[in-house]
Design a protein around this motif. Structure first.
Motif, PDB file in Angstrom:
ATOM      1  N   LEU A 193     -18.066  31.569  28.349  1.00 55.71           N
ATOM      2  CA  LEU A 193     -17.093  32.606  27.996  1.00 55.71           C
ATOM      3  C   LEU A 193     -17.535  33.957  28.536  1.00 55.71           C
ATOM      4  O   LEU A 193     -16.736  34.703  29.123  1.00 55.71           O
ATOM      5  N   HIS A 194     -18.826  34.284  28.372  1.00 51.26           N
ATOM      6  CA  HIS A 194     -19.341  35.542  28.902  1.00 51.26           C
ATOM      7  C   HIS A 194     -19.193  35.591  30.429  1.00 51.26           C
ATOM      8  O   HIS A 194     -18.875  36.638  30.997  1.00 51.26           O
ATOM      9  N   LEU A 246     -15.568  36.282  31.279  1.00 50.26           N
ATOM     10  CA  LEU A 246     -15.239  37.686  31.007  1.00 50.26           C
ATOM     11  C   LEU A 246     -15.799  38.602  32.084  1.00 50.26           C
ATOM     12  O   LEU A 246     -15.121  39.514  32.566  1.00 50.26           O
ATOM     13  N   ALA A 278     -13.968  38.216  35.407  1.00 54.99           N
ATOM     14  CA  ALA A 278     -12.634  38.813  35.372  1.00 54.99           C
ATOM     15  C   ALA A 278     -12.675  40.327  35.198  1.00 54.99           C
ATOM     16  O   ALA A 278     -11.628  40.982  35.212  1.00 54.99           O
ATOM     17  N   LEU A 299     -13.574  41.796  32.487  1.00 58.71           N
ATOM     18  CA  LEU A 299     -13.268  42.165  31.108  1.00 58.71           C
ATOM     19  C   LEU A 299     -14.507  42.594  30.340  1.00 58.71           C
ATOM     20  O   LEU A 299     -14.403  43.264  29.314  1.00 58.71           O
ATOM     21  N   ALA A 300     -15.687  42.194  30.831  1.00 56.51           N
ATOM     22  CA  ALA A 300     -16.916  42.576  30.137  1.00 56.51           C
ATOM     23  C   ALA A 300     -17.077  44.091  30.110  1.00 56.51           C
ATOM     24  O   ALA A 300     -17.505  44.671  29.113  1.00 56.51           O
ATOM     25  N   VAL A 329     -14.806  45.504  27.446  1.00 53.22           N
ATOM     26  CA  VAL A 329     -15.336  45.322  26.096  1.00 53.22           C
ATOM     27  C   VAL A 329     -16.456  46.319  25.822  1.00 53.22           C
ATOM     28  O   VAL A 329     -16.511  46.953  24.769  1.00 53.22           O
ATOM     29  N   LEU A 340     -23.420  39.473  26.141  1.00 52.83           N
ATOM     30  CA  LEU A 340     -22.464  40.226  26.944  1.00 52.83           C
ATOM     31  C   LEU A 340     -23.150  41.370  27.684  1.00 52.83           C
ATOM     32  O   LEU A 340     -22.914  41.590  28.878  1.00 52.83           O
TER      33      LEU A 340
END
Length: 215
Positions: A50-51, A54, A57, A59-60, A63, A132
């Motif tokens: 998942l990390h 993210l 993409a 998205l990290a 966040v 993350l």
């Protein structure tokens, strides 16, 4: 990306993965509690998948740049670690002692299902904000922005997969070694399991206090 860069990343990543933490505690608890080490580690790796998704993409960064979102993620992850650590401390499952494991509701029953073992592992690593931040602080140092054959998202995915493979190897070794060495020593195994539970509880409490102190 050349082989030297990949080897450098693997060397550093291996050192980081070998530092004991919540992942180690869960792998040890799974090995000593009669649960499937492979399923527990697969769950941990799924959380890092998942990390990786993210980070690939982009998205990290989103966040990390959102204090409210990062706080919510930290509180959720810390709370889950505290709950899981307390559960292990209350009733540590040890192979061969005839003691049933504690299920997700805190009741005494049979061994937890494979889905629950996998899900706990995924939640531990997936909700851990430190994972993350690892992708944000360490991984970018090994990305080639100019003159690279692969675009940055693809490079991120490659390094993320290497990290997942490293985690799988180390955590499987930790869980299986704990079972092999302590499986025939119920008293020692129970002590190590309780230590693992205390580690998860302590890490969760530290993350919670650390995040709330910044509000």
């Amino acid at each position: 990306m050349d082989s030297a860069t990949l080897l450098s990343f693997l060397a550093l990543d291996f050192l980081l993965v070998c530092v004991p933490g919540a992942d180690w505690a869960y792998a040890i608890a799974a090995g000593l509690g009669g649960r499937s080490v492979a399923l527990a580690v697969s769950g941990l790796v799924a959380g890092y998948a998942l990390h990786t998704a993210l980070a690939s993409a982009g998205l990290a960064v989103l966040v990390a740049g959102s204090p409210a979102l990062l706080t919510a993620l930290t509180v959720a992850g810390a709370g889950y670690l505290v709950w899981l650590g307390w559960t292990v401390l209350r009733r540590p499952g040890v192979p061969g002692d005839g003691m049933p494991a504690v299920d997700g509701d805190g009741a005494r029953g049979g061994a937890p299902s494979g889905a629950r073992v996998f899900g706990r592992g995924a939640a531990i690593s997936g909700l851990n904000p430190k994972g993350l931040l690892l992708y944000l602080s360490v991984l970018p140092q090994f990305l080639a922005v100019r003159g690279a054959r692969l675009p940055v998202p693809a490079q991120t995915a490659v390094l993320g997969v290497l990290h997942m493979a490293c985690c799988a190897a180390v955590y499987c070794g930790v869980g299986l070694l704990a079972r092999a060495v302590l499986g025939a020593r119920p008293a020692a195994a129970r002590a190590v399991t309780r230590t693992s539970g205390a580690a998860m509880l302590g890490i969760g409490a530290f993350l919670l206090v650390e995040r709330l102190a910044t509000l």
